[in-house]
Write an enzyme that holds these catalytic residues in place. Structure first.
Site, PDB file in Angstrom:
ATOM      1  N   ASP A  91      40.543  37.556  41.193  1.00  0.00           N
ATOM      2  CA  ASP A  91      39.739  38.735  41.561  1.00  0.00           C
ATOM      3  C   ASP A  91      40.476  40.051  41.331  1.00  0.00           C
ATOM      4  O   ASP A  91      40.255  41.030  42.052  1.00  0.00           O
ATOM      5  CB  ASP A  91      39.302  38.662  43.029  1.00  0.00           C
ATOM      6  CG  ASP A  91      38.246  37.595  43.291  1.00  0.00           C
ATOM      7  OD1 ASP A  91      37.891  36.865  42.338  1.00  0.00           O
ATOM      8  OD2 ASP A  91      37.783  37.478  44.437  1.00  0.00           O
ATOM      9  N   HIS A 124      42.284  37.723  45.854  1.00  0.00           N
ATOM     10  CA  HIS A 124      41.108  37.202  46.547  1.00  0.00           C
ATOM     11  C   HIS A 124      41.247  37.437  48.046  1.00  0.00           C
ATOM     12  O   HIS A 124      42.338  37.344  48.593  1.00  0.00           O
ATOM     13  CB  HIS A 124      40.992  35.700  46.248  1.00  0.00           C
ATOM     14  CG  HIS A 124      39.638  35.106  46.465  1.00  0.00           C
ATOM     15  ND1 HIS A 124      39.051  35.006  47.708  1.00  0.00           N
ATOM     16  CD2 HIS A 124      38.759  34.555  45.586  1.00  0.00           C
ATOM     17  CE1 HIS A 124      37.865  34.418  47.591  1.00  0.00           C
ATOM     18  NE2 HIS A 124      37.668  34.141  46.307  1.00  0.00           N
ATOM     19  N   LYS A 139      32.694  41.221  39.702  1.00  0.00           N
ATOM     20  CA  LYS A 139      32.637  39.770  39.842  1.00  0.00           C
ATOM     21  C   LYS A 139      31.219  39.292  40.134  1.00  0.00           C
ATOM     22  O   LYS A 139      30.448  39.975  40.784  1.00  0.00           O
ATOM     23  CB  LYS A 139      33.576  39.339  40.980  1.00  0.00           C
ATOM     24  CG  LYS A 139      33.575  37.856  41.300  1.00  0.00           C
ATOM     25  CD  LYS A 139      34.515  37.547  42.448  1.00  0.00           C
ATOM     26  CE  LYS A 139      34.443  36.074  42.833  1.00  0.00           C
ATOM     27  NZ  LYS A 139      35.404  35.725  43.899  1.00  0.00           N
TER      28      LYS A 139
END
Length: 422
Positions: free
Chosen positions: A45, A251, A333
């Site tokens: 991420d 993340h 994302k």
């Protein structure tokens, strides 16, 4: 039928505590300079703009910026998908999700994983004489034959899926905040959507759970220690090695041990970015000390930042997607807009890859598989169509031409790289 039975038997034996984390580092008769080593580090991420070398507003990636100055930086590099499992499957197979059978994420309750008829990069190199290791997140199946030890990795230390997919005793920063693991085995009530309480997040070493729930505050240092130990032992053995590091950063949840950074005026995401940068720096330093001139280090990300996490998400850089944001959406994302799959990427190999070079070649995570296989002198698996290309001419020959087209990998819609912009 014998091999599947043997796999199941090994799993059963391991849970009885009879199989210890042993890796064969014995010398195979090949000299060190015959085959290069490979270290592939995959951030989770991380936004394109989270790399300081990409985006001047970012000041938290000193080690990565140094690597960029000492190697090659790619500014048009893309993940193969905008979510975790499909992107990782593509990296390890060189094939899109619609070919390799992983078009979406695996859940905690998933009983399958990356199809067993797919050949991973680790399996290819293992057959070519490499010792192989995985440190960090797997997320391609955690039961039986889908476990990393049965997919080509001699050594595995990490978590089976994302670290927000299980409860911990010290939950990190997240939106919404999730509670700690329930005490006394009682399930938590009134959980927010996306919070898990049924299973505490496990940490594996090979087939054994060594910690459950995981202590998030110490996970980054554990990864650094295991990665550097693997590099040290493999380098000393004389065998070539592949080390794949699937970072927990960036993340959510972000570790709460980063609170001390806030006292200095740094927000949790910025502090976590610095922690990740330090981890990568430790791995690179160990490479430089043990096998600098014969190790190819590749750093990139699995997809763009998770915009729904607000200030706990990373930077898209310039790829914010003005149309999407005007509609109340995101280009990050979980979308096929550019911010969802354009990711930071660096290549480092002293005396092989030219220093301080910025490449505008259109490349992808899919290219790692064929490039590494070619450099290792191995052969691509037969009877398979691969979606990546060997990027050696870009890395070593100064070519600026990568893919002619960039694939919108999740919708299979092909768009010209000249017009595919947020």
């Amino acid at each position: 039928m014998a091999w599947p039975f043997l796999k199941v038997l090994l799993v059963a034996v391991s849970f009885l505590g009879c199989l210890y984390p042993l890796v064969d580092f014995s010398f195979s008769g090949e000299t060190r300079d015959q085959k290069p080593n490979f270290v592939i580090i995959l951030a989770d991420d991380m936004g394109w703009g989270d790399l300081g070398a990409n985006w001047a507003e970012t000041k938290d990636t000193a080690n990565l910026d140094k690597m960029a100055a000492e190697g090659m930086r790619f500014v048009d590099f893309h993940a193969a998908a905008s979510t975790c499992s499909p992107s990782r499957a593509a990296l390890l197979t060189g094939r899109l999700g619609l070919r390799n059978g992983v078009p979406r994420n695996f859940a905690v309750t998933s009983v399958g994983g990356l199809p067993l008829n797919e050949t991973t990069l680790a399996e290819v190199l293992q057959r070519a004489g490499y010792v192989t290791g995985l440190i960090g997140k797997w997320h391609l199946g955690h039961h039986g034959s889908y476990h990393p030890n049965f997919r080509g990795f001699d050594y595995y230390f990490g978590i089976p899926y994302s670290h927000d997919m299980g409860c911990t005793d010290t939950p990190g920063y997240n939106h919404p905040p999730c509670p700690a693991c329930p005490r006394g085995g009682r399930p938590s009530r009134n959980l927010e959507k996306g919070c898990y309480s049924d299973v505490a997040l496990p940490l594996y070493e090979n087939l054994n759970i060594v910690e459950q729930p995981v202590n998030l505050s110490g996970l980054a240092q554990k990864y650094a220690e295991k990665a550097t130990q693997f590099i040290q032992r493999a380098s000393a053995s004389g065998r070539p090695f592949l080390l794949y590091v699937g970072l927990a950063h960036m993340h959510v949840p972000l570790s709460r041990n980063l609170l001390s950074a806030e006292a200095g005026g740094r927000r949790p995401y910025s502090a976590a970015l610095r922690e990740m940068d330090s981890l990568v720096g430790q791995i690179k330093d160990k490479v430089d000390l043990t096998s600098k001139n014969n190790t190819f280090l590749w750093f990139t990300g699995d997809n763009g930042p998770w915009a729904q996490k607000c200030e706990l998400a990373g930077s898209l850089g310039p790829f914010t997607g003005s149309w999407q944001t005007r509609q109340g959406g995101s280009s990050a994302k979980q979308t096929t807009w550019e911010g969802g799959h354009r990711v930071p990427a660096l290549a480092y190999w002293p005396n092989r890859i030219p220093i301080n070079v910025t490449s505008a070649a259109l490349l992808s995570v899919l290219d790692i598989f064929p490039t590494v296989v070619a450099l290792a002198g191995a052969s691509l698996p037969r009877g398979r169509r691969f979606d990546g290309l060997d990027a050696s001419e870009v890395l070593f020959g100064g070519a600026q031409a990568g893919h002619r087209l960039h694939g919108n990998f999740e919708s299979r819609k092909r768009l010209s790289s000249d017009i595919y912009r947020s």
